[in-house]
Design an enzyme around this catalytic site. Structure first.
Site, short mmCIF file in Angstrom:
data_model
loop_
_atom_site.label_atom_id
_atom_site.label_comp_id
_atom_site.label_asym_id
_atom_site.label_seq_id
_atom_site.Cartn_x
_atom_site.Cartn_y
_atom_site.Cartn_z
N GLU A 109 4.26 9.06 -5.63
CA GLU A 109 5.13 10.26 -5.60
C GLU A 109 4.46 11.42 -4.87
O GLU A 109 4.58 12.58 -5.28
CB GLU A 109 5.61 10.63 -7.00
CG GLU A 109 6.61 9.61 -7.52
CD GLU A 109 7.23 9.97 -8.83
OE1 GLU A 109 7.64 11.13 -9.01
OE2 GLU A 109 7.33 9.08 -9.70
N ARG A 123 -21.22 8.18 -32.70
CA ARG A 123 -22.31 7.49 -32.02
C ARG A 123 -23.66 8.10 -32.40
O ARG A 123 -23.92 9.28 -32.09
CB ARG A 123 -22.09 7.61 -30.51
CG ARG A 123 -23.21 7.00 -29.66
CD ARG A 123 -23.02 5.50 -29.55
NE ARG A 123 -23.89 4.97 -28.51
CZ ARG A 123 -24.98 4.25 -28.75
NH1 ARG A 123 -25.36 4.00 -29.99
NH2 ARG A 123 -25.68 3.77 -27.75
N GLY A 170 4.98 6.15 4.25
CA GLY A 170 4.65 6.39 2.86
C GLY A 170 4.65 7.88 2.62
O GLY A 170 5.63 8.46 2.12
N SER A 171 3.56 8.54 3.05
CA SER A 171 3.50 10.00 2.93
C SER A 171 4.50 10.66 3.88
O SER A 171 5.09 11.68 3.56
CB SER A 171 2.09 10.49 3.26
OG SER A 171 1.18 10.06 2.26
N PRO A 192 6.38 0.22 5.09
CA PRO A 192 5.00 -0.03 5.54
C PRO A 192 4.46 1.10 6.42
O PRO A 192 3.29 1.46 6.31
CB PRO A 192 5.12 -1.36 6.30
CG PRO A 192 6.28 -2.05 5.66
CD PRO A 192 7.23 -0.97 5.26
N LEU A 195 12.09 4.09 -1.35
CA LEU A 195 11.91 5.07 -0.28
C LEU A 195 10.84 4.60 0.71
O LEU A 195 11.07 4.54 1.91
CB LEU A 195 11.51 6.42 -0.91
CG LEU A 195 11.28 7.59 0.04
CD1 LEU A 195 12.58 7.98 0.74
CD2 LEU A 195 10.75 8.82 -0.73
N ILE A 212 7.60 -0.65 -4.10
CA ILE A 212 8.79 -0.30 -4.87
C ILE A 212 8.57 -0.67 -6.34
O ILE A 212 8.59 -1.86 -6.71
CB ILE A 212 10.06 -1.00 -4.31
CG1 ILE A 212 10.18 -0.71 -2.80
CG2 ILE A 212 11.29 -0.55 -5.06
CD1 ILE A 212 10.12 0.75 -2.41
N PHE A 214 13.58 3.19 -7.10
CA PHE A 214 13.70 4.20 -6.04
C PHE A 214 13.04 3.60 -4.81
O PHE A 214 11.81 3.47 -4.77
CB PHE A 214 12.95 5.43 -6.54
CG PHE A 214 12.94 6.65 -5.66
CD1 PHE A 214 14.08 7.41 -5.47
CD2 PHE A 214 11.76 7.08 -5.06
CE1 PHE A 214 14.05 8.57 -4.70
CE2 PHE A 214 11.71 8.23 -4.28
CZ PHE A 214 12.87 8.97 -4.11
N1 COS Z 1 14.26 20.08 -1.55
C1 COS Z 1 15.30 20.21 -0.68
N2 COS Z 1 15.16 20.15 0.67
C2 COS Z 1 13.93 19.93 1.15
C3 COS Z 1 12.79 19.76 0.32
C4 COS Z 1 13.00 19.86 -1.09
N3 COS Z 1 11.98 19.74 -1.95
N4 COS Z 1 11.71 19.56 1.09
C5 COS Z 1 12.13 19.58 2.37
N5 COS Z 1 13.47 19.82 2.40
C6 COS Z 1 14.32 19.95 3.58
C7 COS Z 1 13.76 21.05 4.49
O1 COS Z 1 14.26 22.32 4.12
C8 COS Z 1 14.29 20.62 5.86
O2 COS Z 1 15.65 20.98 5.93
P1 COS Z 1 16.30 21.45 7.34
O3 COS Z 1 16.09 20.29 8.30
O4 COS Z 1 17.73 21.70 7.01
O5 COS Z 1 15.53 22.66 7.77
C9 COS Z 1 14.23 19.09 5.77
O6 COS Z 1 14.29 18.75 4.37
C10 COS Z 1 12.96 18.53 6.38
O7 COS Z 1 11.87 19.10 5.69
P2 COS Z 1 10.40 19.12 6.27
O8 COS Z 1 10.42 19.69 7.66
O9 COS Z 1 9.53 19.78 5.26
O10 COS Z 1 10.06 17.56 6.41
P3 COS Z 1 8.69 16.84 6.64
O11 COS Z 1 8.95 15.55 7.31
O12 COS Z 1 7.72 17.76 7.32
O13 COS Z 1 8.20 16.56 5.12
C11 COS Z 1 6.59 15.97 3.40
C12 COS Z 1 6.89 16.30 4.86
C13 COS Z 1 5.12 15.64 3.36
C14 COS Z 1 6.88 17.17 2.49
C15 COS Z 1 7.45 14.79 2.89
O14 COS Z 1 7.44 13.74 3.83
C16 COS Z 1 6.94 14.26 1.55
O15 COS Z 1 7.23 14.81 0.49
N6 COS Z 1 6.15 13.16 1.58
C17 COS Z 1 5.64 12.48 0.39
C18 COS Z 1 6.63 11.45 -0.01
C19 COS Z 1 6.31 10.78 -1.26
O16 COS Z 1 6.20 11.39 -2.30
N7 COS Z 1 6.21 9.45 -1.17
C20 COS Z 1 6.08 8.64 -2.29
C21 COS Z 1 7.36 7.91 -2.49
S1 COS Z 1 7.87 7.66 -4.13
S2 COS Z 1 6.49 6.64 -5.00
#
Ligand code: COS
Length: 402
Positions: free
Chosen positions: A383, A288, A147-148, A144, A141, A173, A139
């Site tokens: 994640e 122990r 990330g979050s 650099p 995603l 990755i 996956f």
């Molecule tokens: N399921 C479906 N749709 C989703 C969703 C979900 N769980 N979460 C968000 N969305 C949708 C929202 O509804 C929004 O849709 P619209 O534009 O149509 O309104 C769109 O996606 C954008 O959502 P949001 O405004 O919440 O986006 P952000 O950029 O604010 O998101 C977080 C922030 C922190 C939630 C996101 O970037 C995140 O999850 N980050 C962590 C990522 C991660 O886990 N990284 C590790 C990678 S894998 S090791």
């Protein structure tokens, strides 16, 4: 599990589970006990490949791959993946060997977008081989600078009627370097001014086979609890448009929906590590000798064991709730975040307490509690770090209260 008492399956009596889960968990516990663990002589890549093969041959990978797909009542893609089954698999494998859990989880996460959004052709091209362990997936995603904050990703996808060209960098990755297929998220939609679209809009997902010209493993990354991990570089990777997953611009939601499924399972893996630590702590405390009695008879040790047990059960309840709700077809963004946050943070504390019970022995390389201590740390980050889970929970609370 040499050295520790076998871990019970008492939690299976809880009402979150159906008879099919109980039967599977018994069978899985039996199978797992017969598998090798920590075959360090093989090297991390080979150990991981070996686990994928074994898990595929035994049929367990079929539970993390949805060959057919489906929709929830609301019409959104909702794979037939059974979250409780995935959780039981991860919880059990994590107790045995962190790499076994990793191998299973990454086959699921790496192919999760395909399970949720693949066309019938894309599914039949890839998923049977993922389920049998012949195709390793990743996956892709994170970047650099993203990330979050996934919406900040910069990897570019230029779509034309003839295909798509990918350029950019991906990092952290898992399975990078050993995967046969990468699901790559890239920014595909330009704004009116021709600049890349900002934010979550305009991100798409693509299937990138490992032998695509221009896909390079730029760097292998070593972790304190090793698993295959790499930074990727994509230089003019040409793909047919049939390699796009879902609609153009849907990539952010596809990534979030995939994480919604697998975040709950990260909680389950953390729960597995914590259960193993509790079992190790109990086993050691009983044996122990100390102050003319055993460690287990000392009130302070009992208090520590009690805290550990409470934290394990609290994590289990939140994890199984999220899994059960998702299996009822509900969106579990908040519940999955609560489960991941609690289970990973609690597991860190439980493992630290187990190590403390072992005293100096606990920090000796090769001790189970020492290995667990290294293994748990990354789960509070990948994640979605704990802080991201807090952010998600906070936002969901505010959304629900307006
Ligand atoms: N399921 C479906 N749709 C989703 C969703 C979900 N769980 N979460 C968000 N969305 C949708 C929202 O509804 C929004 O849709 P619209 O534009 O149509 O309104 C769109 O996606 C954008 O959502 P949001 O405004 O919440 O986006 P952000 O950029 O604010 O998101 C977080 C922030 C922190 C939630 C996101 O970037 C995140 O999850 N980050 C962590 C990522 C991660 O886990 N990284 C590790 C990678 S894998 S090791």
């Amino acid at each position: 599990m040499a050295g520790a008492a076998p871990i019970g399956l008492a939690h299976l009596a809880w009402p979150f589970f159906d008879p099919k889960h109980r039967e599977l968990a018994q069978r899985l516990a039996h199978w797992t006990a017969q598998q090798p663990a920590h075959e360090d002589h093989l090297g991390t890549d080979e150990q991981c490949r070996a686990w994928v093969r074994r898990l595929g041959q035994a049929g367990w990978l079929h539970h993390v791959v949805d060959l057919h797909g489906g929709e929830s009542a609301g019409g959104t893609p909702h794979s037939q993946l059974d979250t409780r089954t995935i959780c039981l698999l991860r919880e059990t494998l994590a107790q045995h060997d962190g790499l076994a859990d990793f191998a299973l989880a990454m086959q699921g996460l790496g192919s999760g977008a395909l399970s949720l959004h693949g066309t019938p052709q894309q599914r039949s091209d890839w998923l049977p081989r993922v389920a049998s362990g012949q195709c390793i997936t990743a996956f892709a995603l994170s970047e650099p600078q993203a990330g979050s904050d996934v919406a900040a990703l910069q990897c570019r996808a230029e779509e034309t009627p003839h295909g798509v060209v990918l350029n950019g960098e991906k990092t952290w990755i898992s399975n990078g370097g050993i995967a046969d297929l990468y699901v790559v998220f890239a920014r595909s939609r330009p704004t009116d001014a021709g600049a890349p679209a900002k934010g979550s809009a305009g991100i798409s997902a693509y299937l990138v086979p490992a032998d695509t010209p221009g896909l390079h493993i730029a760097e292998r990354i070593e972790l304190m609890a090793p698993h295959p991990l790499a930074r990727l570089r994509l230089e003019n990777c040409h793909l047919p448009l049939s390699h796009r997953l879902g609609q153009e611009g849907q990539g952010f939601k596809i990534a979030m929906q995939t994480l919604d499924v697998f975040r709950t399972s990260v909680a389950a893996a953390a729960l597995g590590f914590a259960r193993r630590a509790l079992a190790e702590g109990l086993h050691h405390a009983r044996r122990r000798a100390m102050f003319g009695t055993t460690l287990a008879q000392l009130p302070l040790a009992q208090a520590k064991l009690a805290d550990m047990a409470v934290q394990v059960d609290a994590a289990a309840l939140l994890t199984y709730r999220a899994a059960w709700l998702r299996d009822q077809g509900q969106t579990v963004t908040q519940e999955a975040a609560m489960a991941k946050l609690t289970a990973t943070e609690n597991a860190q504390r439980v493992i630290d307490s187990a190590l403390q019970l072992f005293g100096g022995l606990g920090v000796v390389s090769g001790q189970t509690v020492e290995r667990l201590y290294r293994e748990i740390r990354a789960l509070r980050i990948y994640e979605g770090a704990s802080e991201v889970q807090q952010l998600i929970i906070g936002r969901e609370l505010l959304r629900a209260s307006t």
